[in-house]
Design an enzyme around this catalytic site. Structure first.
Site, short mmCIF file in Angstrom:
data_model
loop_
_atom_site.label_atom_id
_atom_site.label_comp_id
_atom_site.label_asym_id
_atom_site.label_seq_id
_atom_site.Cartn_x
_atom_site.Cartn_y
_atom_site.Cartn_z
N HIS A 1 0.85 -1.18 0.00
CA HIS A 1 0.00 0.00 0.00
C HIS A 1 0.89 1.24 0.00
O HIS A 1 1.69 1.44 0.91
CB HIS A 1 -0.90 -0.01 1.23
N ASP B 1 0.63 5.26 -0.14
CA ASP B 1 -0.20 6.47 -0.12
C ASP B 1 0.30 7.43 -1.19
O ASP B 1 1.48 7.80 -1.20
CB ASP B 1 -0.14 7.13 1.26
N ASP C 1 -7.65 1.26 2.98
CA ASP C 1 -7.21 2.21 4.01
C ASP C 1 -8.02 3.50 4.02
O ASP C 1 -7.53 4.54 4.46
CB ASP C 1 -5.72 2.53 3.79
N HIS D 1 -7.09 9.39 -0.40
CA HIS D 1 -7.68 9.32 0.94
C HIS D 1 -6.84 9.94 2.06
O HIS D 1 -7.22 9.81 3.24
CB HIS D 1 -8.05 7.88 1.29
#
Length: 1076
Positions: A302, A304, A414, A619
């Site tokens: 993951h 970001d 997430d 997000h």
């Protein structure tokens, strides 16, 4: 070696060894994490006196001592070492390409030297000479620093190295051959930031601008693979002994096997290692029964797209992480890696074409697996319905073009909650499966399922899976696989679950050690079956087992991070405004194409602007949980969308209305007014007067069209504004009547046709309140329920209420307050002729710290539920706190409106850029501003302007037109000077039913001759409606959200238009082919 007898002398010796181990641990880097676990076991089992040999405690002690001796003494994990022949560096404040870096001016550098400050980049030239005596050995280049590094070889990225991600070596050769080059030059690109940015004092603190990173190691080493394999064997065995429990015989089998390994292994003689490993293999090869739970392990990383680092650094994080995955796949052909976010693929495609070509090869092999289907992993609450459609449209188009297929799983592990409209949008984009894990973060209630069907507000269902280990960053540990099985809430219904392994958030991804741990657990009695798998394999087997699964209806509300509905108000405002701009540009450009064969639809420009907007919906950006550098980037992107959007809109209007527009500036007799919404509107607008000043006019404009206004309408009842003896002011427009006190409080709000009062006696509406806002940890993310206990009404008046417009077409009043210690709020309260709502144009100079500003409207309405607009519809949430599920939603999100209604009457609160809201009992609250200090210490400090409105109404909010009025507030009419020519009003589209909103009009993707229109049912009703258009349509058909025509979706063209049938909250897309 034999286990020592339980005598005092031996225990004393073991205690001495234990002390030595603590000192030695810090010298053993690669196996350090495992050894820390082992020492924990050793501590807990030490000193079980009086037991016959070998006791569990003594066996564990001997095992731990053996591991340390093997790794630290004569046979260390790393053998001989050799420094670089030459080490030099070149530093730059920019993130530059390899070609630019290698021609930089390099200076000599040393191990132990520090580099910085934060966000700088250091390029190192490393010249290596491998000793001839190392022939036949596995040789690594070891690099340890506090920053994130990328190794370049032959002008290509070859390995990411990050100590925090347990990657500190680049394998030069697994067995050095004479034919291989012994002298070579590497370049190392070192980012002066860590895996999680550069927070000062804590991870989420604002970045330390002066942080420096130290180069701790740069050397060639011999890697002892046999020592490594033995260490992993022993780690797994010891974890089994420790975690399976005393009641499980496999625990003791693992323990005694490890003890036997101690006995047969001579740390001075590597030839004894295979016998020890054979003992471990015998345990690992004892198979499970058929009923054992199967864990589907998938590599994952993951990343970001921005968070504690800027967008630009994410590009490098993707490259560092993915090139490492590619290296692992070359050595482990069974490895699979699930990877989301089309934007990140596009970054790597643009910046690292050589790496991207390798990724394409592994995609074709089925190992590197694109998932998710969206442009980024966006926030699941705040983007509009159309923005969510575009996330899928842009993402799925990219995956189809680049990889030859679309994604079948929505992947959003997430994000801070999930809109109840998402299931329908997923299915409309070719997706029927969903994976996340974020609801495991719930602060109050434990979500009851891990595998279930999720049903949206329209009835669409998708198969949903939460990995029961409650993480997307597993490390392949025994403890994690056991937790996955134990935690699974759907035992008996399904016997398979996901296990996502790899370092995440800041990148990093899987490691070789994670894979090697799981290889030993692939089918080992006592542990769940662990198989390397794919999302498709997992969901396929879950679908076969789904007959007994439960269904969750409605939103997946995260009981945490509800401060993200309000933090970084300028980002929220930019998002709402840019969603409007792109909507209007698409509508006007589509109409211009239909009316003017010369005009070119700006498809490529719109795609670029949409992708910027979608990127900012990531997000941690739209929610405001990012550092100041990211905020600056996001605001710059919004500025670009506004600027280019305004240019595109002007070009479309010029083409659409060329004959009607004023050719030059100067006096004008007429105004051309355009309406991009699908209903007729009668409103007061501001237009340029003959002398250049703004004048007001009441105009009526048809749906999705324009009108030429020469003589403004006269209102049936002008607005009256009167000052009372006590200093209060009343305003009235024939629809509503209001009374305001000197502090701007609304003391009365009446519907004139029913004389119904909205404000309870003795209460004030438009009451500002300030709250202390100090979360437990996640500053920008969280607002805690205990903030409600600190409410302080804003009572300090700076300028009392005064009349600024005396009435006619518009009446307005203004006042100013001091908010908190040093902030000011100025508000203009506006009532327009014929308008059913009262507007509050608000400006705030915000200088607070850890405060939360809200505005409250107590209303004379009783209802157990309030209604909130979401994407393409609305949801109801309780106004009471009966259960923990109710009070956990003390702060919720909404889009353009919220409403509290009883039978026959209600009050709605509208807004133009706010998202945080609440309704408790009879008080509607709109959250305006927060002031967190981490990760951005300047968050929200500065000037803010926003508008909200209050609308009392008879009947239901549907019948009263609340939905349409909220759209009107957000999509103002567009007025331009025009010639005095005569021209009838023109409408491009209209819909027969007010329950149906025509949300989008755009050119079809890749089809210049076609138009896509998107409509949704907004009331929650079953209805048939007619879509009418003046465009030259020759063919019409239903299509999905990816604009693929539906089977048997052809629609007949009738005199009344297109007949469309809707069920509650149904979203329909229609493809219209135009005559040339």
């Amino acid at each position: 070696m034999a286990a020592p007898p339980p005598q005092a002398h031996d225990y004393a010796l073991e205690r001495v060894e234990k002390v030595r181990l603590r000192h030695l641990l810090h010298r053993l880097q690669p196996a350090g994490a495992s050894l820390l676990i082992l020492l924990g076991v050793l501590s807990s089992s030490w000193g079980e006196q009086g037991a016959p040999c070998p006791t569990p405690g003594l066996a564990l002690a001997g095992l731990t001592i053996l591991i340390c001796r093997v790794a630290i003494f004569d046979l260390r994990l790393f053998g001989d070492r050799c420094p670089p022949a030459s080490l030099s560096c070149f530093q730059t404040p920019r993130r530059i390409s390899y070609d630019e870096a290698v021609v930089g001016e390099f200076r000599p550098a040393e191990v132990g030297e520090s580099f910085g400050p934060t966000w700088e980049t250091c390029w190192f030239k490393v010249e290596l000479s491998i000793p001839l005596a190392w022939a036949g050995r596995e040789v690594h280049f070891v690099w340890e620093s506090d920053g994130e590094a990328m190794v370049w070889r032959d002008a290509q990225p070859v390995q990411g190295l990050t100590k925090e991600g347990e990657k500190t070596s680049y394998i030069l050769t697994s067995s050095l051959k004479e034919s291989e080059p012994h002298s070579l030059t590497l370049y190392v690109e070192l980012a002066c930031n860590g895996l999680f940015g550069a927070g000062k004092g804590s991870m989420i603190a604002p970045p330390d601008p002066d942080r420096r990173v130290t180069l701790n190691k740069a050397e060639l080493v011999i890697f002892n693979r046999d020592v490594y394999e033995l260490l992993v064997d022993l780690e797994i065995l010891l974890d089994m002994a420790r975690l399976l429990g005393e009641e499980n015989q496999r625990s003791f089998q693992a323990l005694y096997t490890a003890n036997q390994m101690v006995n047969v292994c001579d740390v001075t003689d590597p030839s004894t290692f295979p016998a020890a490993r054979d003992l471990a293999a015998a345990i690992f090869s004892q198979r499970n029964g058929e009923s054992q739970h199967t864990i589907h392990a998938m590599g994952h990383c993951h990343i970001d797209s921005a968070w504690l680092w800027p967008y630009e650094e994410t590009i490098r994080k993707c490259a560092r992480s993915w090139v490492t995955v590619v290296r692992l796949m070359e050595r482990n052909p069974e490895l699979t890696f699930a990877c989301s976010q089309a934007q990140q693929f596009e970054w790597v495609r643009s910046w690292y074409p050589g790496l991207y070509a390798q990724i394409l090869d592994f995609v074709a092999k089925g190992q590197f697996i694109p998932v998710g289907g969206t442009w980024v992993e966006m926030d699941g609450n705040l983007p509009s319905g159309e923005s969510m459609v575009r996330q899928f449209l842009q993402g799925q188009q990219f995956f189809q073009e680049q990889f030859g297929r679309i994604c079948t799983e929505f992947w959003l592990p997430d994000t801070f909650g999930y809109s109840a409209q998402l299931p329908q949008l997923m299915r409309g984009c070719g997706i029927q499966r969903f994976l996340t894990q974020k609801l495991s973060w719930n602060l109050v209630n434990t979500f009851p399922y891990h595998t279930f069907f999720w049903e949206g507000i329209d009835g669409s269902r998708v198969l949903t899976h939460f990995p029961p280990g409650d993480s997307y960053g597993m490390h392949g540990l025994v403890e994690e696989v056991l937790k996955t099985v134990k935690n699974n809430k759907d035992k008996g219904c399904v016997n398979h679950s996901a296990f996502l392994f790899g370092f995440g958030d800041g990148g990093g991804g899987p490691t070789q050690k994670m894979l090697d741990r799981m290889k030993r657990m692939s089918d080992t009695d006592g542990l769940p079956r662990v198989q390397i798998s794919t999302p498709d394999q997992l969901f396929s087997v879950l679908e076969k087992e789904s007959s007994q699964l439960c269904t969750w209806v409605g939103e997946l509300f995260l009981e945490l991070h509800n401060g993200t509905y309000t933090t970084q108000a300028q980002i929220k405002k930019g998002n709402r405004e840019c969603e409007r701009i792109l909507h209007d540009v698409e509508v006007l450009s589509t109409l211009a194409v239909a009316q003017d064969s010369v005009f070119q639809y700006p498809a490529s420009q719109l795609q670029r602007l949409w992708r910027l907007l979608l990127l900012n919906q990531f997000h941690d950006v739209l929610p405001g949980s990012c550092i100041q550098l990211v905020v600056e980037d996001a605001l710059q992107y919004y500025t670009e969308i506004r600027r280019i959007g305004a240019e595109l809109q002007e070009e479309a209007v010029q083409s659409l209305c060329r004959d009607l527009l004023q050719p030059k500036a100067g006096s004008t007799e007429s105004t051309l007014v355009l309406n991009t919404l699908p209903w007729e509107r009668t409103e007061v607008i501001s237009r340029p007067g003959p002398d250049g000043t703004e004048t007001l006019a009441l105009v009526t404009v048809p749906s999705m069209g324009y009108a030429l206004v020469r003589e403004p309408l006269l209102p049936s009842q002008p607005v009256s504004v009167r000052k009372q003896v006590d200093g209060s002011i009343t305003m009235e427009n024939g629809v509503i009547a209001v009374c305001l006190d000197m502090m701007g409080h609304l003391t009365s709000l009446r519907l004139l046709d029913s004389e119904r009062e909205s404000v309870p006696e003795g209460c004030y509406a438009n009451q500002f309140a300030l709250f202390d806002d100090v979360p437990l940890y996640w500053d920008a993310w969280d607002v805690m329920d205990y903030h409600l206990e600190t409410r302080k009404p804003v009572t300090t008046l700076l300028k009392p209420l005064e009349i600024t417009l005396a009435g006619g077409l518009r009446g307005s009043v203004r006042f100013s307050l001091q908010v908190g210690k040093s902030s000011t709020l100025t508000q203009e309260i506006i009532l327009d002729a014929t308008c059913p709502y009262l507007r509050f144009l608000t400006q705030v100079e915000w200088k607070e710290a850890h405060k939360f500003l809200k505005v409250e409207f107590p209303v004379q309405v009783r209802s157990t539920d309030a209604t909130y607009e979401i994407q393409f519809g609305h949801v109801q949430r309780p106004t009471h706190w009966n259960t923990s599920w109710d009070w956990a939603r003390f702060e919720v999100w909404a889009h353009k409106w919220m409403d509290l209604s009883e039978h026959g009457f209600g009050v709605a609160l509208l807004n133009d850029c706010k998202y945080g809201a609440s309704a408790h009992r009879n008080v509607l609250s709109l959250s305006l501003l927060r002031a967190p200090k981490s990760p951005d210490s300047t968050a929200d400090i500065g000037h803010h302007q926003f508008t909200y409105a209050v609308m009392p109404h008879r009947g239901s909010f549907q019948e009263a037109g609340v939905i349409q009025r909220a759209y009107n507030l957000n999509f103002p009419l567009y007025a331009v000077p025009a010639s005095s020519a005569q021209c009838p009003a023109w409408s491009a589209f209209s819909v027969s039913s007010p329950a149906i909103v025509l949300e989008t009009v755009k050119q079809a993707e890749g089809r210049p001759e076609a138009v896509v229109v998107r409509l949704y049912e907004a009331y929650g009703s079953t209805v048939t409606a007619w879509l009418q258009t003046s465009l030259p349509v020759k063919e019409a058909m239903l299509c999905d959200l990816l604009e693929r025509p539906a089977a048997q979706g052809t629609l007949p063209l009738g005199q009344q238009g297109l007949r469309l049938s809707f069920t509650p909250f149904c979203v329909l897309s229609v493809l219209l082919v135009l005559s040339q």
